[in-house]
Design a protein around this motif. Structure first.
Motif, PDB file in Angstrom:
ATOM      1  N   SER A 212       4.206   5.275  -5.660  1.00  0.00           N
ATOM      2  CA  SER A 212       4.186   5.161  -7.123  1.00  0.00           C
ATOM      3  C   SER A 212       3.201   6.144  -7.743  1.00  0.00           C
ATOM      4  CB  SER A 212       3.807   3.740  -7.540  1.00  0.00           C
ATOM      5  OG  SER A 212       4.744   2.827  -7.080  1.00  0.00           O
ATOM      6  N   THR A 213       2.055   6.304  -7.114  1.00  0.00           N
ATOM      7  CA  THR A 213       1.064   7.248  -7.640  1.00  0.00           C
ATOM      8  C   THR A 213       1.598   8.676  -7.574  1.00  0.00           C
ATOM      9  OG1 THR A 213      -0.718   5.778  -6.929  1.00  0.00           O
ATOM     10  CG2 THR A 213      -1.313   8.049  -7.420  1.00  0.00           C
ATOM     11  N   ALA A 214       2.231   9.035  -6.453  1.00  0.00           N
ATOM     12  CA  ALA A 214       2.807  10.381  -6.326  1.00  0.00           C
ATOM     13  C   ALA A 214       3.939  10.582  -7.329  1.00  0.00           C
ATOM     14  CB  ALA A 214       3.305  10.598  -4.901  1.00  0.00           C
TER      15      ALA A 214
ATOM     16  N   PHE B 223       5.228   4.034 -15.532  1.00  0.00           N
ATOM     17  CA  PHE B 223       4.229   3.929 -14.463  1.00  0.00           C
ATOM     18  C   PHE B 223       2.888   3.442 -15.010  1.00  0.00           C
ATOM     19  CE2 PHE B 223       7.057   6.820 -12.040  1.00  0.00           C
ATOM     20  CZ  PHE B 223       7.171   6.054 -10.895  1.00  0.00           C
ATOM     21  N   PHE B 224       2.557   3.861 -16.220  1.00  0.00           N
ATOM     22  CA  PHE B 224       1.343   3.385 -16.867  1.00  0.00           C
ATOM     23  C   PHE B 224       1.413   1.858 -17.029  1.00  0.00           C
ATOM     24  CE2 PHE B 224      -1.075   2.237 -20.671  1.00  0.00           C
ATOM     25  CZ  PHE B 224      -2.307   2.817 -20.402  1.00  0.00           C
ATOM     26  N   ALA B 225       2.555   1.366 -17.478  1.00  0.00           N
ATOM     27  CA  ALA B 225       2.746  -0.082 -17.650  1.00  0.00           C
ATOM     28  C   ALA B 225       2.685  -0.809 -16.303  1.00  0.00           C
ATOM     29  CB  ALA B 225       4.080  -0.354 -18.338  1.00  0.00           C
ATOM     30  N   LEU B 226       3.206  -0.181 -15.249  1.00  0.00           N
ATOM     31  CA  LEU B 226       3.132  -0.776 -13.918  1.00  0.00           C
ATOM     32  C   LEU B 226       1.669  -0.919 -13.482  1.00  0.00           C
ATOM     33  CD1 LEU B 226       4.636  -1.753 -11.364  1.00  0.00           C
ATOM     34  CD2 LEU B 226       4.590   0.631 -10.572  1.00  0.00           C
ATOM     35  N   GLY B 227       0.857   0.088 -13.762  1.00  0.00           N
ATOM     36  CA  GLY B 227      -0.567   0.005 -13.447  1.00  0.00           C
ATOM     37  C   GLY B 227      -1.249  -1.112 -14.208  1.00  0.00           C
ATOM     38  N   LEU B 228      -0.903  -1.270 -15.476  1.00  0.00           N
ATOM     39  CA  LEU B 228      -1.451  -2.362 -16.277  1.00  0.00           C
ATOM     40  C   LEU B 228      -1.023  -3.716 -15.711  1.00  0.00           C
ATOM     41  CD1 LEU B 228      -2.944  -3.525 -18.707  1.00  0.00           C
ATOM     42  CD2 LEU B 228      -0.890  -3.096 -20.079  1.00  0.00           C
ATOM     43  N   LEU B 229       0.219  -3.812 -15.275  1.00  0.00           N
ATOM     44  CA  LEU B 229       0.718  -5.044 -14.664  1.00  0.00           C
ATOM     45  C   LEU B 229      -0.070  -5.381 -13.388  1.00  0.00           C
ATOM     46  CD1 LEU B 229       3.016  -7.204 -14.819  1.00  0.00           C
ATOM     47  CD2 LEU B 229       4.295  -5.727 -13.268  1.00  0.00           C
ATOM     48  N   PHE B 230      -0.324  -4.383 -12.556  1.00  0.00           N
ATOM     49  CA  PHE B 230      -1.129  -4.597 -11.350  1.00  0.00           C
ATOM     50  C   PHE B 230      -2.533  -5.078 -11.716  1.00  0.00           C
ATOM     51  CE2 PHE B 230       1.300  -1.200  -8.683  1.00  0.00           C
ATOM     52  CZ  PHE B 230       2.309  -2.097  -8.434  1.00  0.00           C
ATOM     53  N   ALA B 231      -3.154  -4.433 -12.704  1.00  0.00           N
ATOM     54  CA  ALA B 231      -4.513  -4.807 -13.111  1.00  0.00           C
ATOM     55  C   ALA B 231      -4.549  -6.219 -13.684  1.00  0.00           C
ATOM     56  CB  ALA B 231      -5.055  -3.806 -14.128  1.00  0.00           C
ATOM     57  N   ALA B 232      -3.534  -6.580 -14.447  1.00  0.00           N
ATOM     58  CA  ALA B 232      -3.471  -7.933 -15.011  1.00  0.00           C
ATOM     59  C   ALA B 232      -3.300  -8.967 -13.899  1.00  0.00           C
ATOM     60  CB  ALA B 232      -2.327  -8.032 -16.016  1.00  0.00           C
TER      61      ALA B 232
ATOM     62  N   SER C 239       0.833  -1.213   0.000  1.00  0.00           N
ATOM     63  CA  SER C 239       0.000   0.000   0.000  1.00  0.00           C
ATOM     64  C   SER C 239       0.861   1.254   0.000  1.00  0.00           C
ATOM     65  CB  SER C 239      -0.944   0.002   1.194  1.00  0.00           C
ATOM     66  OG  SER C 239      -1.863  -1.054   1.079  1.00  0.00           O
ATOM     67  N   ILE C 240       1.953   1.226   0.745  1.00  0.00           N
ATOM     68  CA  ILE C 240       2.870   2.376   0.740  1.00  0.00           C
ATOM     69  C   ILE C 240       3.532   2.511  -0.627  1.00  0.00           C
ATOM     70  CG2 ILE C 240       5.012   3.278   1.730  1.00  0.00           C
ATOM     71  CD1 ILE C 240       4.005   2.116   4.429  1.00  0.00           C
ATOM     72  N   LEU C 241       3.931   1.372  -1.224  1.00  0.00           N
ATOM     73  CA  LEU C 241       4.487   1.392  -2.584  1.00  0.00           C
ATOM     74  C   LEU C 241       3.477   1.991  -3.565  1.00  0.00           C
ATOM     75  CD1 LEU C 241       6.595   0.490  -4.781  1.00  0.00           C
ATOM     76  CD2 LEU C 241       5.283  -1.634  -4.906  1.00  0.00           C
ATOM     77  N   LEU C 242       2.224   1.641  -3.401  1.00  0.00           N
ATOM     78  CA  LEU C 242       1.170   2.170  -4.267  1.00  0.00           C
ATOM     79  C   LEU C 242       1.041   3.682  -4.129  1.00  0.00           C
ATOM     80  CD1 LEU C 242      -1.151   1.686  -6.229  1.00  0.00           C
ATOM     81  CD2 LEU C 242      -2.588   1.132  -4.263  1.00  0.00           C
ATOM     82  N   LEU C 243       1.052   4.184  -2.900  1.00  0.00           N
ATOM     83  CA  LEU C 243       0.973   5.630  -2.683  1.00  0.00           C
ATOM     84  C   LEU C 243       2.186   6.351  -3.268  1.00  0.00           C
ATOM     85  CD1 LEU C 243      -0.358   5.767   0.982  1.00  0.00           C
ATOM     86  CD2 LEU C 243      -1.592   6.426  -1.087  1.00  0.00           C
TER      87      LEU C 243
ATOM     88  N   VAL D 176      -0.874  15.264 -19.662  1.00  0.00           N
ATOM     89  CA  VAL D 176      -1.761  14.126 -19.921  1.00  0.00           C
ATOM     90  C   VAL D 176      -1.072  12.819 -19.514  1.00  0.00           C
ATOM     91  CG1 VAL D 176      -2.920  12.799 -21.743  1.00  0.00           C
ATOM     92  CG2 VAL D 176      -3.086  15.294 -21.717  1.00  0.00           C
ATOM     93  N   ALA D 177       0.212  12.688 -19.847  1.00  0.00           N
ATOM     94  CA  ALA D 177       0.947  11.461 -19.494  1.00  0.00           C
ATOM     95  C   ALA D 177       1.016  11.277 -17.981  1.00  0.00           C
ATOM     96  CB  ALA D 177       2.350  11.510 -20.081  1.00  0.00           C
ATOM     97  N   ARG D 178       1.262  12.354 -17.249  1.00  0.00           N
ATOM     98  CA  ARG D 178       1.306  12.260 -15.788  1.00  0.00           C
ATOM     99  C   ARG D 178      -0.055  11.857 -15.222  1.00  0.00           C
ATOM    100  NH1 ARG D 178       4.441  17.914 -14.402  1.00  0.00           N
ATOM    101  NH2 ARG D 178       6.572  17.139 -14.584  1.00  0.00           N
ATOM    102  N   THR D 179      -1.100  12.479 -15.717  1.00  0.00           N
ATOM    103  CA  THR D 179      -2.445  12.202 -15.212  1.00  0.00           C
ATOM    104  C   THR D 179      -2.843  10.753 -15.466  1.00  0.00           C
ATOM    105  OG1 THR D 179      -3.058  14.505 -15.641  1.00  0.00           O
ATOM    106  CG2 THR D 179      -4.851  12.939 -15.322  1.00  0.00           C
ATOM    107  N   VAL D 180      -2.645  10.306 -16.691  1.00  0.00           N
ATOM    108  CA  VAL D 180      -3.045   8.947 -17.058  1.00  0.00           C
ATOM    109  C   VAL D 180      -2.194   7.911 -16.329  1.00  0.00           C
ATOM    110  CG1 VAL D 180      -3.264   7.320 -18.973  1.00  0.00           C
ATOM    111  CG2 VAL D 180      -3.988   9.689 -19.269  1.00  0.00           C
ATOM    112  N   SER D 181      -0.898   8.163 -16.195  1.00  0.00           N
ATOM    113  CA  SER D 181      -0.044   7.184 -15.510  1.00  0.00           C
ATOM    114  C   SER D 181      -0.374   7.109 -14.024  1.00  0.00           C
ATOM    115  CB  SER D 181       1.436   7.509 -15.718  1.00  0.00           C
ATOM    116  OG  SER D 181       1.785   8.731 -15.099  1.00  0.00           O
ATOM    117  N   ALA D 182      -0.662   8.235 -13.393  1.00  0.00           N
ATOM    118  CA  ALA D 182      -1.039   8.213 -11.973  1.00  0.00           C
ATOM    119  C   ALA D 182      -2.367   7.478 -11.779  1.00  0.00           C
ATOM    120  CB  ALA D 182      -1.136   9.635 -11.425  1.00  0.00           C
TER     121      ALA D 182
END
Length: 194
Positions: A34-36, A50-59, A28-32, A100-106
């Motif tokens: 990473s989002t920041a 970071f966008f790819a990391l989010g996709l990896l988490f979702a997968a 959870s701390i890693l998630l916070l 846009v890249a920052r917003t979407v990746s976060a």
């Protein structure tokens, strides 16, 4: 179209209620963090990582569809907000593509991580206390209740054949309902925990 949008958002939020696959404080701390970090990415390439990391988490959570909905909506709305800068109406210091890249990746990394931990697993693992914990625990319920109310109001206005302005006026009805629902949820939560 408004109804479909609200239904999709409500469906994505409902996915956060599923049983968590990961529930621990370090994640959870890693998630916070990473989002920041994604929010302040210095380049588009780091934001893409970071966008790819989010996709990896979702997968890993097997919840790619809700993740994709959130990523699409964040892309759409951040693109809409950055349109004046892209058209040259703002000073040259602004970079609309990086914004846009920052917003979407976060949004991507936060959504993917929350799909992996589940909303309540995330809140529990942070060991929040008191009113802050109650506020976070009630947030998905409030979003889903408001979303369902918006769908009902929009469907009723569409069925009556009201124009687009009338559908936009439904937002006021939804906000009033949301405030009433929030007060009711808080009172019920306090009565249960007392």
């Amino acid at each position: 179209m408004l109804r479909k949008l609200v239904e999709d958002i409500t469906e994505a939020v409902a996915a956060f209620e599923r049983i968590p696959r990961v529930e621990n404080t370090p994640f959870s701390i890693l998630l916070l963090v990473s989002t920041a970090a994604a929010s302040f990415s210095p380049s588009v390439y780091i934001a893409a990582a970071f966008f790819a990391l989010g996709l990896l988490f979702a997968a890993a959570a097997r919840e790619v569809k809700p993740w994709a909905l959130v990523a699409f909506f964040s892309l759409f709305f951040s693109g809409l907000v950055s349109l004046p800068a892209a058209l040259g109406l703002l000073p040259n210091k602004t970079d609309p593509l990086l914004f846009v890249a920052r917003t979407v990746s976060a949004a991507s990394v936060a959504t993917g991580g929350l799909l992996l931990t589940g909303w309540w697993g995330f809140v529990r693992s942070l060991r929040l206390r008191g009113d802050l914990r109650r506020m976070f625990e009630l947030m998905p319920l409030s979003v889903m209740a408001i979303g369902q109310a918006a769908v009902v109001i929009a469907a009723a206005k569409e069925a009556r054949g009201e124009d687009k302005r009338a559908v936009a006026a439904a937002i006021g009805d939804v906000l009033i309902y949301g405030i009433q629902r929030g007060v009711s949820l808080r009172m019920a939560y306090e009565a249960r925990s007392a």
